[in-house]
Design an enzyme around this catalytic site. Structure first.
Site, PDB file in Angstrom:
ATOM      1  N   HIS A 108       1.230  -0.865   0.197  1.00 59.21           N
ATOM      2  CA  HIS A 108      -0.319   0.050   0.181  1.00 59.21           C
ATOM      3  C   HIS A 108       0.930   1.094  -0.058  1.00 59.21           C
ATOM      4  O   HIS A 108       1.852   1.161  -0.534  1.00 59.21           O
ATOM      5  CB  HIS A 108      -0.819  -0.034   1.085  1.00 59.21           C
ATOM      6  N   GLU A 145      -1.338   0.604   7.675  1.00 51.18           N
ATOM      7  CA  GLU A 145      -1.026  -0.493   7.638  1.00 51.18           C
ATOM      8  C   GLU A 145       0.027   0.015   6.616  1.00 51.18           C
ATOM      9  O   GLU A 145       1.656  -1.003   6.696  1.00 51.18           O
ATOM     10  CB  GLU A 145      -1.984  -1.482   6.372  1.00 51.18           C
ATOM     11  N   GLU A 283       1.752 -11.512   4.989  1.00 57.38           N
ATOM     12  CA  GLU A 283       0.682 -11.078   6.200  1.00 57.38           C
ATOM     13  C   GLU A 283       1.421 -11.017   7.470  1.00 57.38           C
ATOM     14  O   GLU A 283       1.176 -12.331   8.616  1.00 57.38           O
ATOM     15  CB  GLU A 283      -1.106 -11.226   6.195  1.00 57.38           C
TER      16      GLU A 283
END
Length: 319
Positions: A108, A145, A283
């Protein structure tokens, strides 16, 4: 990651598996996960584990993985570690990892929310079309994040450079101001001829869903995507990363995907589908779970996460 996401399905579309699955775990991962359960049962311990003396990567089951597509020419930002001195940065080129190139992909971008038209643009990932990128998720306290992944990427990059590796990031700070697209993230690793590439993320799932999982590329041969040459080495990389990440962080393998193995195979991720070099996603935990979010927001834990990723990558490169 927040849902919907170009790289991840919504939790409703997943096959979430609850509960400890003790019998299955004992059969699948007798060393790694059983060791972790014993550790938890006795109340845990300190972080004084000597390098490479922890959970063997072979304790994780190794399954298959995913692939990617054609993109415009892009260049990776130069690596710089905030707060690191010149001595650390000068380590590249001298050391046991000299000559190795690692591409780190911090998931991101802090600027994505300001560029909805750009990140919602559809791109070809070989198997289908998806959004260019996504905003990502955050803890309930607002730690994003995008900030988490960049911080871990810097810590990991510093560790790799100190061992002589050349490190390239797909994004760094405000460069670029949004994205890059998932197709471009794959291309950066391809054009660098990386020996290994890793995309760092944190998940967005329900409270009580916790733990890490490493995403492996599955076999894809469609359009511009052909993961067949990288499935095997990526599986090896992912198993090593999972083993060392578990050892360094004591974060449990995911209790909602992967059946407790800490490994998941997918064929719907552009960053993997379009990769021509060994690559995995991780993750690191669930940002929406109170226990995981407390860890992810803590700098000392993020350093342990970077150490685990470093050990796994180094072990793969030195195999």
């Amino acid at each position: 990651m927040s849902y919907p996401d170009p790289e991840f399905e919504s939790p409703e579309r997943r096959s979430a598996r609850r509960g400890p699955l003790l019998v299955a775990l004992a059969a699948l991962v007798p060393g790694a996960l059983l060791g972790w359960m014993v550790y938890e049962a006795v109340g845990g311990g300190g972080s004084g584990v000597s390098p490479r003396a922890g959970v063997p990567a072979s304790a994780f089951s190794r399954t298959s993985a995913a692939a990617s597509s054609p993109v415009r020419s892009v260049s990776a930002p130069s690596f710089a570690s905030p707060g690191d001195d010149a001595k650390g940065a000068a380590g590249a080129g001298a050391g046991p990892l000299a000559g190795k190139v690692i591409v780190i992909d911090p998931g991101h971008n802090q600027g994505n929310f300001q560029h909805p038209a750009e990140i919602n643009r559809q791109v070809d990932i070989g198997t289908n079309w998806k959004e260019c990128d996504a905003i990502g998720t955050s803890t309930k306290a607002g730690y994003t994040e995008a900030d988490f992944t960049l911080d871990v990427a810097h810590r990991l990059g510093a560790l790799l450079e100190r061992q002589g590796a050349t490190v390239k990031l797909t994004r760094d700070g405000d460069t670029p101001p949004w994205g890059p697209c998932v197709t471009e993230r794959a291309q950066i690793g391809n054009e660098a001829h990386a020996d290994a590439a890793i995309s760092i993320h944190a998940d967005d799932s329900a409270e009580g869903d916790r733990g890490f999982h490493v995403i492996l590329p599955g076999t894809v041969h469609a359009g511009a995507a052909d993961t067949r040459p990288i499935v095997g080495p990526s599986r090896d990389l992912g198993a090593r990363v999972a083993g060392f990440f578990l050892r360094e962080t004591r974060e449990p393998p995911s209790n909602y995907v992967g059946e407790g193995t800490g490994l998941v195979t997918r064929t719907d991720l552009g960053g993997l589908n379009l990769s021509t070099v060994p690559k995995v996603f991780i993750e690191c935990g669930n940002m929406r779970d109170s226990k995981d979010s407390a860890l992810l927001a803590h700098g000392a834990w993020r350093q342990k996460a970077a150490q685990g990723l470093f050990e796994g990558i180094a072990d793969f490169l030195n195999r």
